[in-house]
Design a protein around this motif. Structure first.
Motif, PDB file in Angstrom:
ATOM      1  N   GLU A  13       0.890  -1.296   0.052  1.00 47.75           N
ATOM      2  CA  GLU A  13      -0.227  -0.002   0.180  1.00 47.75           C
ATOM      3  C   GLU A  13       0.830   1.101  -0.098  1.00 47.75           C
ATOM      4  O   GLU A  13       1.890   1.137   0.787  1.00 47.75           O
ATOM      5  CB  GLU A  13      -0.855   0.212   1.262  1.00 47.75           C
ATOM      6  N   PRO A  14       0.392   2.305  -0.733  1.00 48.82           N
ATOM      7  CA  PRO A  14       1.314   3.471  -1.039  1.00 48.82           C
ATOM      8  C   PRO A  14       1.300   4.214   0.517  1.00 48.82           C
ATOM      9  O   PRO A  14       0.421   4.165   1.131  1.00 48.82           O
ATOM     10  CB  PRO A  14       0.878   4.311  -1.952  1.00 48.82           C
ATOM     11  N   THR A  15       2.438   4.930   0.901  1.00 46.86           N
ATOM     12  CA  THR A  15       2.413   5.644   2.038  1.00 46.86           C
ATOM     13  C   THR A  15       1.621   6.942   1.921  1.00 46.86           C
ATOM     14  O   THR A  15       1.235   7.376   1.079  1.00 46.86           O
ATOM     15  CB  THR A  15       3.849   5.836   2.500  1.00 46.86           C
ATOM     16  N   LEU A  16       1.367   7.382   3.127  1.00 44.08           N
ATOM     17  CA  LEU A  16       0.573   8.698   2.997  1.00 44.08           C
ATOM     18  C   LEU A  16       1.275   9.814   2.180  1.00 44.08           C
ATOM     19  O   LEU A  16       0.753  10.608   1.638  1.00 44.08           O
ATOM     20  CB  LEU A  16       0.286   9.195   4.581  1.00 44.08           C
ATOM     21  N   LEU A  17       2.726  10.066   2.395  1.00 43.40           N
ATOM     22  CA  LEU A  17       3.303  10.988   2.049  1.00 43.40           C
ATOM     23  C   LEU A  17       3.343  10.769   0.358  1.00 43.40           C
ATOM     24  O   LEU A  17       3.361  11.651  -0.363  1.00 43.40           O
ATOM     25  CB  LEU A  17       4.860  10.830   2.488  1.00 43.40           C
ATOM     26  N   TYR A  18       3.467   9.354  -0.226  1.00 46.77           N
ATOM     27  CA  TYR A  18       3.536   9.162  -1.415  1.00 46.77           C
ATOM     28  C   TYR A  18       2.106   9.489  -1.979  1.00 46.77           C
ATOM     29  O   TYR A  18       2.114   9.952  -3.267  1.00 46.77           O
ATOM     30  CB  TYR A  18       3.569   7.674  -1.567  1.00 46.77           C
ATOM     31  N   ARG A  19       1.027   9.399  -1.450  1.00 40.86           N
ATOM     32  CA  ARG A  19      -0.363  10.021  -1.760  1.00 40.86           C
ATOM     33  C   ARG A  19      -0.416  11.632  -1.852  1.00 40.86           C
ATOM     34  O   ARG A  19      -1.175  11.938  -2.562  1.00 40.86           O
ATOM     35  CB  ARG A  19      -1.453   9.335  -1.112  1.00 40.86           C
ATOM     36  N   LEU A  20       0.413  12.119  -0.955  1.00 41.53           N
ATOM     37  CA  LEU A  20       0.069  13.456  -0.735  1.00 41.53           C
ATOM     38  C   LEU A  20       0.986  14.423  -1.441  1.00 41.53           C
ATOM     39  O   LEU A  20       0.802  15.511  -1.530  1.00 41.53           O
ATOM     40  CB  LEU A  20       0.389  13.978   0.717  1.00 41.53           C
ATOM     41  N   ILE A  21       2.070  13.906  -1.918  1.00 42.40           N
ATOM     42  CA  ILE A  21       3.152  14.520  -3.170  1.00 42.40           C
ATOM     43  C   ILE A  21       2.310  15.302  -3.911  1.00 42.40           C
ATOM     44  O   ILE A  21       2.517  16.482  -4.218  1.00 42.40           O
ATOM     45  CB  ILE A  21       4.071  13.815  -3.196  1.00 42.40           C
ATOM     46  N   PRO A  22       1.349  14.722  -4.822  1.00 40.06           N
ATOM     47  CA  PRO A  22       0.756  15.417  -5.975  1.00 40.06           C
ATOM     48  C   PRO A  22       0.087  16.623  -5.348  1.00 40.06           C
ATOM     49  O   PRO A  22       0.089  17.974  -5.905  1.00 40.06           O
ATOM     50  CB  PRO A  22      -0.158  14.542  -6.549  1.00 40.06           C
ATOM     51  N   ALA A  23      -0.781  16.494  -4.363  1.00 41.85           N
ATOM     52  CA  ALA A  23      -1.393  17.583  -3.845  1.00 41.85           C
ATOM     53  C   ALA A  23      -0.469  18.772  -3.274  1.00 41.85           C
ATOM     54  O   ALA A  23      -0.925  19.957  -3.630  1.00 41.85           O
ATOM     55  CB  ALA A  23      -2.547  17.191  -2.540  1.00 41.85           C
ATOM     56  N   LEU A  24       0.462  18.093  -2.528  1.00 44.67           N
ATOM     57  CA  LEU A  24       1.413  19.148  -2.082  1.00 44.67           C
ATOM     58  C   LEU A  24       2.247  20.215  -2.982  1.00 44.67           C
ATOM     59  O   LEU A  24       2.712  21.102  -2.908  1.00 44.67           O
ATOM     60  CB  LEU A  24       2.577  18.529  -1.091  1.00 44.67           C
ATOM     61  N   SER A  25       2.485  19.188  -4.101  1.00 43.86           N
ATOM     62  CA  SER A  25       2.956  20.161  -5.348  1.00 43.86           C
ATOM     63  C   SER A  25       2.149  21.068  -5.932  1.00 43.86           C
ATOM     64  O   SER A  25       2.553  22.090  -6.393  1.00 43.86           O
ATOM     65  CB  SER A  25       3.804  19.145  -6.318  1.00 43.86           C
ATOM     66  N   VAL A  26       0.874  20.608  -5.906  1.00 44.03           N
ATOM     67  CA  VAL A  26      -0.126  21.783  -6.542  1.00 44.03           C
ATOM     68  C   VAL A  26      -0.149  23.052  -5.475  1.00 44.03           C
ATOM     69  O   VAL A  26      -0.080  24.237  -5.972  1.00 44.03           O
ATOM     70  CB  VAL A  26      -1.500  21.109  -6.644  1.00 44.03           C
ATOM     71  N   MET A  27      -0.027  22.599  -4.406  1.00 47.47           N
ATOM     72  CA  MET A  27      -0.323  23.660  -3.204  1.00 47.47           C
ATOM     73  C   MET A  27       1.172  24.580  -3.403  1.00 47.47           C
ATOM     74  O   MET A  27       0.883  25.860  -3.244  1.00 47.47           O
ATOM     75  CB  MET A  27      -0.439  23.062  -1.633  1.00 47.47           C
ATOM     76  N   ALA A  28       2.048  23.694  -3.663  1.00 46.45           N
ATOM     77  CA  ALA A  28       3.304  24.755  -3.660  1.00 46.45           C
ATOM     78  C   ALA A  28       3.360  25.711  -4.948  1.00 46.45           C
ATOM     79  O   ALA A  28       3.898  26.823  -4.960  1.00 46.45           O
ATOM     80  CB  ALA A  28       4.663  23.619  -3.737  1.00 46.45           C
ATOM     81  N   GLY A  29       2.815  25.074  -5.999  1.00 49.74           N
ATOM     82  CA  GLY A  29       2.499  25.964  -7.084  1.00 49.74           C
ATOM     83  C   GLY A  29       1.538  27.389  -7.023  1.00 49.74           C
ATOM     84  O   GLY A  29       1.882  28.279  -7.521  1.00 49.74           O
ATOM     85  N   SER A  30       0.474  27.076  -6.046  1.00 50.07           N
ATOM     86  CA  SER A  30      -0.439  28.073  -5.848  1.00 50.07           C
ATOM     87  C   SER A  30       0.496  28.916  -4.887  1.00 50.07           C
ATOM     88  O   SER A  30       0.044  30.328  -4.905  1.00 50.07           O
ATOM     89  CB  SER A  30      -1.523  27.592  -4.888  1.00 50.07           C
ATOM     90  N   LEU A  31       1.446  28.497  -3.978  1.00 49.38           N
ATOM     91  CA  LEU A  31       2.007  29.529  -3.358  1.00 49.38           C
ATOM     92  C   LEU A  31       3.044  30.525  -3.896  1.00 49.38           C
ATOM     93  O   LEU A  31       3.767  31.434  -3.263  1.00 49.38           O
ATOM     94  CB  LEU A  31       2.800  28.630  -2.145  1.00 49.38           C
ATOM     95  N   THR A  32       3.145  30.182  -5.220  1.00 47.79           N
ATOM     96  CA  THR A  32       4.162  31.128  -6.031  1.00 47.79           C
ATOM     97  C   THR A  32       3.569  32.418  -6.123  1.00 47.79           C
ATOM     98  O   THR A  32       4.142  33.444  -6.091  1.00 47.79           O
ATOM     99  CB  THR A  32       4.680  30.611  -7.320  1.00 47.79           C
ATOM    100  N   THR A  33       2.071  32.681  -5.851  1.00 51.65           N
ATOM    101  CA  THR A  33       1.567  34.050  -6.113  1.00 51.65           C
ATOM    102  C   THR A  33       2.139  34.888  -4.921  1.00 51.65           C
ATOM    103  O   THR A  33       1.962  36.170  -4.933  1.00 51.65           O
ATOM    104  CB  THR A  33       0.179  33.875  -6.119  1.00 51.65           C
ATOM    105  N   ILE A  34       2.511  34.276  -3.764  1.00 54.96           N
ATOM    106  CA  ILE A  34       2.943  34.969  -2.746  1.00 54.96           C
ATOM    107  C   ILE A  34       4.354  35.520  -2.651  1.00 54.96           C
ATOM    108  O   ILE A  34       4.843  36.328  -1.830  1.00 54.96           O
ATOM    109  CB  ILE A  34       2.547  34.412  -1.231  1.00 54.96           C
ATOM    110  N   VAL A  35       5.001  35.281  -3.654  1.00 54.35           N
ATOM    111  CA  VAL A  35       6.473  35.514  -3.806  1.00 54.35           C
ATOM    112  C   VAL A  35       6.560  36.853  -4.425  1.00 54.35           C
ATOM    113  O   VAL A  35       5.818  37.152  -5.405  1.00 54.35           O
ATOM    114  CB  VAL A  35       7.308  34.626  -4.996  1.00 54.35           C
ATOM    115  N   PRO A  36       7.390  37.823  -3.863  1.00 53.39           N
ATOM    116  CA  PRO A  36       7.522  39.260  -4.293  1.00 53.39           C
ATOM    117  C   PRO A  36       7.822  39.581  -5.569  1.00 53.39           C
ATOM    118  O   PRO A  36       9.320  39.264  -5.760  1.00 53.39           O
ATOM    119  CB  PRO A  36       7.775  39.977  -3.076  1.00 53.39           C
TER     120      PRO A  36
END
Length: 170
Positions: A13-36
């Motif tokens: 079974e895939p680990t929790l981190l393995y399943r969360l990496i795609p969502a975390l990468s999308v969230m990191a992409g969304s966080l680029t809007t706060i970079v000045p």
């Protein structure tokens, strides 16, 4: 207890981190809007949406369809769009991609790129209609942002492929 009995040749079974990496990468992409970033015009592509589209079109099962509104809510809260705008638009994109997946037997990269460009244009144009008044003269900048975002899609797909390769436990 509804635990499935695993056989000798079943995959782990895939680990929790393995399943969360795609969502975390999308969230990191969304966080680029706060970079000045100092820019004369707003050509910053929606990196969260680009990451979401890249994950959905390259690895359809990486992000569940119910995750699109949650990731859209995060993007709305971070980017300053009206709350619910990205939730609705990203969910509509996922539903449209599911309909396309039912109709097409297979897709190649060019079709994925065209689908992503259409989804980017859809989300950016409707987001503009919701977020700014109709009298605002932002149409030229919006077209430039759609063009830049569409041309950046292959780079984001390569980034997602690299993330997928590094997260693969095998």
């Amino acid at each position: 207890m509804n635990q499935r009995i695993r056989g000798a040749f079943d995959d782990d079974e895939p680990t929790l981190l393995y399943r969360l990496i795609p969502a975390l990468s999308v969230m990191a992409g969304s966080l680029t809007t706060i970079v000045p970033v100092i820019a004369g015009i707003g050509l910053l592509p929606p990196f969260g949406l680009l990451m979401l589209l890249a994950w959905r079109l390259s690895q359809a099962e990486a992000i569940a369809i119910w995750a699109a509104p949650l990731l859209g809510l995060f993007d709305d809260l971070v980017s300053g769009q009206p709350t619910g705008c990205s939730m609705l638009l990203w969910s509509l994109c996922f539903i449209a991609f599911d309909l396309v997946d039912q109709r097409l037997v297979w897709r190649d990269f060019w079709q994925d790129w065209a689908l992503a460009a259409g989804a980017l244009a859809f989300c950016l144009i409707l987001g503009r209609l919701v977020a700014s008044p109709l009298g605002a003269h932002v149409d030229t900048v919006l077209l430039a942002q759609i063009l830049v975002s569409s041309l950046l899609y292959p780079v984001i797909v390569r980034l997602v492929a690299w993330i997928e390769r590094t997260r693969d436990p095998a």
